[in-house]
Design an enzyme around this catalytic site. Structure first.
Site, PDB file in Angstrom:
ATOM      1  CB  SER A 171      -0.806   0.017   1.265  1.00 13.07           C
ATOM      2  OG  SER A 171      -1.970   0.754   1.500  1.00 13.07           O
ATOM      3  N   PRO A 172       0.569   2.550  -0.485  1.00 12.72           N
ATOM      4  CG  PRO A 172      -0.784   4.313  -1.595  1.00 12.72           C
ATOM      5  CD  PRO A 172      -1.311   2.461  -1.551  1.00 12.72           C
ATOM      6  CD  GLN A 203      -1.344   7.485  -2.854  1.00 10.36           C
ATOM      7  OE1 GLN A 203      -0.642   8.040  -2.350  1.00 10.36           O
ATOM      8  NE2 GLN A 203      -2.679   6.443  -3.071  1.00 10.36           N
ATOM      9  CE1 TYR A 229      -3.188  14.810   2.838  1.00 19.31           C
ATOM     10  CE2 TYR A 229      -3.141  11.966   2.240  1.00 19.31           C
ATOM     11  CZ  TYR A 229      -2.816  13.180   2.902  1.00 19.31           C
ATOM     12  OH  TYR A 229      -1.474  13.118   4.013  1.00 19.31           O
ATOM     13  NE  ARG A 248      -5.623   4.355  -0.790  1.00 19.40           N
ATOM     14  CZ  ARG A 248      -4.609   3.332  -0.395  1.00 19.40           C
ATOM     15  NH1 ARG A 248      -4.249   4.208   0.912  1.00 19.40           N
ATOM     16  NH2 ARG A 248      -4.420   1.820   0.462  1.00 19.40           N
ATOM     17  NE  ARG A 264      -1.150  -0.091   9.797  1.00 18.17           N
ATOM     18  CZ  ARG A 264      -1.647  -0.044  11.643  1.00 18.17           C
ATOM     19  NH1 ARG A 264      -1.855   0.385  12.080  1.00 18.17           N
ATOM     20  NH2 ARG A 264      -3.163  -0.435  10.739  1.00 18.17           N
TER      21      ARG A 264
HETATM   22  C1  LIG Z   1       4.298   5.645   6.962  1.00 15.60           C
HETATM   23  C2  LIG Z   1       2.420   5.605   6.318  1.00 15.60           C
HETATM   24  C3  LIG Z   1       2.174   6.001   5.758  1.00 15.60           C
HETATM   25  C4  LIG Z   1       0.906   6.484   4.431  1.00 15.60           C
HETATM   26  N1  LIG Z   1       1.473   6.837   3.243  1.00 15.60           N
HETATM   27  C5  LIG Z   1       0.554   7.317   2.710  1.00 15.60           C
HETATM   28  C6  LIG Z   1       0.263   7.417   1.466  1.00 15.60           C
HETATM   29  O1  LIG Z   1       1.978   8.710   0.998  1.00 15.60           O
HETATM   30  N2  LIG Z   1      -1.051   7.644   0.643  1.00 15.60           N
HETATM   31  C7  LIG Z   1      -1.743   7.182   0.788  1.00 15.60           C
HETATM   32  O2  LIG Z   1      -3.074   6.844  -0.232  1.00 15.60           O
HETATM   33  N3  LIG Z   1      -1.822   6.339   1.898  1.00 15.60           N
HETATM   34  C8  LIG Z   1      -0.940   6.082   2.740  1.00 15.60           C
HETATM   35  N4  LIG Z   1      -0.914   5.372   4.654  1.00 15.60           N
HETATM   36  C9  LIG Z   1      -1.932   4.359   4.539  1.00 15.60           C
HETATM   37  C10 LIG Z   1      -1.526   3.000   3.975  1.00 15.60           C
HETATM   38  O3  LIG Z   1      -1.352   3.389   2.110  1.00 15.60           O
HETATM   39  C11 LIG Z   1      -3.140   2.393   4.769  1.00 15.60           C
HETATM   40  O4  LIG Z   1      -4.363   3.022   3.598  1.00 15.60           O
HETATM   41  C12 LIG Z   1      -2.722   2.266   5.624  1.00 15.60           C
HETATM   42  O5  LIG Z   1      -1.713   2.327   6.147  1.00 15.60           O
HETATM   43  C13 LIG Z   1      -3.834   1.185   6.180  1.00 15.60           C
HETATM   44  O6  LIG Z   1      -3.710  -0.032   5.781  1.00 15.60           O
HETATM   45  P1  LIG Z   1      -2.288  -1.240   7.623  1.00 15.60           P
HETATM   46  O7  LIG Z   1      -3.225  -1.408   8.138  1.00 15.60           O
HETATM   47  O8  LIG Z   1      -2.388  -1.989   6.185  1.00 15.60           O
HETATM   48  O9  LIG Z   1      -0.935   0.090   7.691  1.00 15.60           O
HETATM   49  C14 LIG Z   1       0.033   5.314   4.490  1.00 15.60           C
HETATM   50  C15 LIG Z   1       0.700   4.775   5.745  1.00 15.60           C
HETATM   51  C16 LIG Z   1       1.984   4.871   6.813  1.00 15.60           C
HETATM   52  C17 LIG Z   1       1.604   3.974   7.706  1.00 15.60           C
END
Ligand SMILES: Cc1cc2nc3c(=O)[nH]c(=O)nc-3n(C[C@H](O)[C@H](O)[C@H](O)COP(=O)(O)O)c2cc1C
Ligand SMILES: Cc1cc2nc3c(=O)[nH]c(=O)nc-3n(C[C@H](O)[C@H](O)[C@H](O)COP(=O)(O)OP(=O)(O)OC[C@H]3O[C@@H](n4cnc5c(N)ncnc54)[C@H](O)[C@@H]3O)c2cc1C
Length: 768
Positions: free
Chosen positions: A413-414, A491, A572, A620, A715
């Protein structure tokens, strides 16, 4: 102590038994308004686990109950002309009437007094005569109403209609679900044997179907005749019977979900359905009632004061009730939304039904019925177009979007790294993305890469607005293509009012300590009281930003990215057009959802026009603002996805939240997946699920049940770039390709995984 049990159902009778067992000196009386054998309803179901608790509490009554059990192991699902059977679910049924007669006998034997045909008008009055009143007066508890100010009940009337019927037709080989399409819509039955010649037959449908049939104005008899016609094929000429003479009208009900805030008031304690209910589709109402009775008796015996006993009882039972109510909610919502799933192939439909409460995982299903699950996995692989589809987990099935072929269903994921210099990715990014691409995920998505310097979230965000950015990104993409078989997606986004903030590990979303740049948004909003107010975008701003997105897409194409994702989530810029919380425009870009979607769609069309036709684009979204009706709700997300689908977006990446500081998200395992499920199954659009998905089991059940096409993990990939390869090793899948220099590590992992096979957990839970 003088104790009154108000109500002679499972909770009241089993309280009497459990209290007497612990101290025969207690003077216990059960008051029941009906006659001893006057019970309504048909059979109840127990899981093995519940039964163990009951047997440990009182082996004598457990033995008597066991002798009257009907056991079965299979679940059969009739759907679209097929009968699909899976096994290993192990549960048992007993007639409610038999259960109560056995409990009455045991309570009497232990010295409890049973007073039948005794209506108690007020628990309060009873409480003056007794040291303790256990108010086990059922679903429509008068006691709960009498002390509503103290118990503070929350009662939620659920949408579907159901009626509890019985039949002499045999359903003794399997717990049976029957889904029938009628001229008025779908009607289904939950059928199970509970003694030698009778089965419970619960009929359920949506309120609108129920109305179209006119069940509301029918007598119980008329209603049974119509249900017999609906399920004629399955009843073998047997009749459906109602024994709900105590209910007025046609006896159809809406299930009330009850949960009281407090369970005791002075010396009155609520128990069983009076305190909390669990939907019949998880068959646990009697379990909750009897286990609560055990708990209360335990604490009465162990605690120095009654007050302490009540507090401990409430504490212990509340956790259990909440756990069960959460599973029951998943299950009842599945039935409420079942029409969403009625297009599914019978294999997937069956899987979705079996895993609906989310208590039964993919691997748990394998323990129950390996051959059925392997058949379902083969079906999934075949549908995915896998060359060798014998038996592999769904997460290892290929997927195709336009000409982009993914080797499996895992997406990194981003995730913003905040390590860019003036928007330029650095060696950090090369190593970071390179590692994730080597780690086995089929698709690696970059962090939000911003289309202009002002469009960055923080000074450390990557960009795609200068020639040096294109060069640096191309180096990363080239590495991924040359050294791995992963695909890489860029992205693209613009921060809007959430721009000009500190790095993620400083103070997230807080303004910079110095050097802030002006931000813009659809309306003059500030992200929080601390952030600067954005300038409302003019048409010229909108044109400029659109051209920035186009230029960034062109650079991404030259850098050879395989896919683009347009970031329309998390508050955003584009997301802030979509949600009414931050878009107050009065022109054609504000107001209705259609208007609010206009600008994000303009951006998409402009980008699509320059992006290579053979490469996909995803969007997204935040499918829920988590602020209730004022913001985006999951049903709006379905409409948003329909618009994206019509515009030609290839896949919807379904995230949620981060659009308002007022959001109150409900976190949990896979907590955003229901939004993906809804979008995918209501619109037919391909989706990616994301959010607190961290086990291979989560991924496999999401995919197999058709709740998403791809699964994004964020994560977990920070903690372990090799998440996918490790998952494959742990699951015994040897077909995922490792980078050749790492073969020795792979082989060691395989050996270790093989020798440390986790012991199978006992198959004890009822299949719900
Ligand atoms: C450190 C960090 C940076 C993130 N940056 C972005 C981002 O740049 N673009 C985005 O769409 N989501 C971003 N997210 C959200 C993640 O893509 C994801 O949707 C969110 O962490 C939930 O997934 P998880 O439970 O697997 O961590 C970020 C999450 C984390 C933890
Ligand atoms: C369709 C359907 C299917 C179900 N299937 C299952 C299943 O498979 N497995 C399962 O475990 N559970 C099942 N349940 C739930 C189960 O029936 C209840 O959860 C369970 O009976 C709760 O026990 P209780 O003692 O709290 O309440 P009840 O069984 O409702 O008992 C309350 C008793 O109190 C008496 N009473 C009420 N008020 C007074 C008064 N003022 N004076 C005197 N007496 C009074 C009533 O007559 C009644 O006998 C099902 C429920 C439904 C509706």
């Amino acid at each position: 102590m003088k104790i009154a049990c108000l109500g002679g159902g499972p909770a009241g009778l089993y309280s009497a038994i459990s209290i007497k067992l612990r101290d025969a000196a207690h003077d216990v009386t059960v008051f029941e308004r009906n006659r001893p054998d006057d019970t309504f309803g048909w059979g109840v179901v127990f899981s093995d686990e519940t039964f163990d608790n009951i047997a440990a509490n009182d082996p004598t009554s457990a033995q008597a109950i066991r002798e009257h059990f009907a056991y079965w192991d299979d679940i059969a699902v009739h759907y679209r002309g097929q009968r699909i059977v899976s096994t290993g679910h192990g549960f048992s049924g007993i007639a409610r009437k038999t259960l109560l007669l056995l409990l009455q006998e045991r309570a009497r034997e232990l010295g409890a007094r049973l007073c039948f045909q005794t209506e108690i008008a007020s628990a309060g009055e009873l409480a003056r005569e007794y040291d303790l009143v256990i108010a086990a007066d059922g679903l429509n508890s008068k006691t709960r109403n009498e002390f509503a100010h103290a118990f503070k009940p929350a009662i939620e009337t659920r949408k579907n209609k159901f009626v509890w019927l019985g039949t002499r037709q045999k359903f003794d080989d399997a717990f049976t679900f029957i889904f029938e399409e009628t001229e008025h819509g779908w009607v289904w039955a939950h059928a199970y044997q509970f003694d030698a010649d009778t089965a419970t037959f619960i009929v359920e449908c949506s309120e609108s179907v129920w109305r179209k049939f006119g069940f509301a104005t029918m007598s119980q008899d008329e209603s049974c005749r119509i249900c017999e016609q609906i399920f004629e094929k399955y009843l073998g000429g047997h009749r459906l019977m109602s024994n709900a003479a105590h209910l007025r009208g046609s006896a159809w009900l809406n299930f009330p979900r009850v949960l009281c805030e407090t369970w005791s008031h002075d010396n009155v304690v609520l128990m069983g359905d009076a305190a909390a209910t669990a939907h019949f589709s998880v068959g646990s109402g009697t379990k909750l009632a009897m286990e609560s009775a055990i708990s209360m008796a335990d604490y009465l015996a162990s605690e120095p004061t009654m007050k302490a006993a009540y507090a401990k009882y409430e504490d212990a039972r509340r956790t259990e009730v909440l756990r069960l109510q959460s599973a029951a909610r998943n299950s009842l919502e599945w039935f409420e939304d079942v029409e969403r799933y009625l297009h599914l192939d019978p294999v997937q439909f069956n899987y979705s039904l079996l895993t609906r409460s989310q208590r039964i995982s993919h691997e748990n299903l394998r323990l129950r019925d390996r051959s059925w699950l392997e058949g379902a996995e083969a079906w999934f692989q075949r549908l995915a177009g896998a060359a060798d589809y014998t038996v592999r987990r769904p997460m290892f099935a290929p997927f195709r979007l336009r000409d982009m072929r993914l080797k499996n269903r895992i997406v990194v994921s981003p995730m913003a790294q905040y390590k860019a210099v003036d928007g330029c990715p650095t060696d950090w990014h090369l190593v970071h993305y390179g590692e994730r691409a080597k780690g086995g995920a089929a698709l690696v998505c970059t962090e939000m890469t911003c289309v202009s310097p002002e469009g960055r979230i923080t000074p450390g965000c990557t960009g795609m607005y200068g020639p040096e950015h294109e060069v640096a990104w191309k180096r990363i993409v080239d590495f991924v293509h040359a050294e791995t078989d992963a695909r890489i997606c860029c992205q693209l986004g613009h921060s809007g009012a959430k721009g000009s903030t500190q790095l993620g590990w400083e103070e997230m979303d807080a303004p910079l300590k110095s050097g802030n740049w002006p931000v813009m948004a659809p309306s003059p909003v500030a992200w929080s009281e601390r952030n600067q107010r954005a300038r409302a975008m003019t048409r010229a701003d909108m044109d400029r930003v659109r051209e920035e997105f186009v230029a960034a897409a062109e650079m991404a194409a030259r850098a050879r990215f395989d896919m683009l994702e347009i970031h329309c989530a998390h508050g955003y810029l584009l997301s802030s057009f979509i949600t009414p919380l931050t878009n107050w425009r009065t022109d054609e870009y504000g107001g209705s959802l259609e208007n609010r979607m206009r600008y994000p769609l303009e951006i998409f069309h402009a980008v699509r026009a320059v992006w290579p036709a053979e490469k996909p684009i995803s969007v997204r979204i935040s499918a829920n603002d988590w602020v209730g009706a004022e913001g985006i709700q999951p049903q709006d997300a379905v409409e948003i996805s329909r618009m994206l689908q019509e515009a030609g977006v290839d896949i919807c990446d379904v995230s949620a939240g981060q659009t308002s500081v007022r959001a109150r998200p409900v976190y949990g395992r896979m907590f955003q997946t229901p939004f993906s499920d809804r979008i995918r199954n209501e619109t037919g659009m391909a989706t990616m699920a994301v959010g607190n998905i961290y086990e291979p089991d989560h991924v496999n059940s999401i995919l197999m049940a058709g709740r998403a096409d791809l699964v994004c993990l964020a994560r977990p990939h920070l903690a372990n770039p090799y998440w996918t390869l490790h998952a494959a090793a742990k699951l015994g899948d040897r077909a995922e390709a490792w980078p050749p220099p790492y073969y020795a590590g792979r082989d060691q992992l395989y050996r270790l995984a093989g020798s440390a096979e986790p012991a199978p957990s006992p198959v004890s839970e009822k299949a719900v």
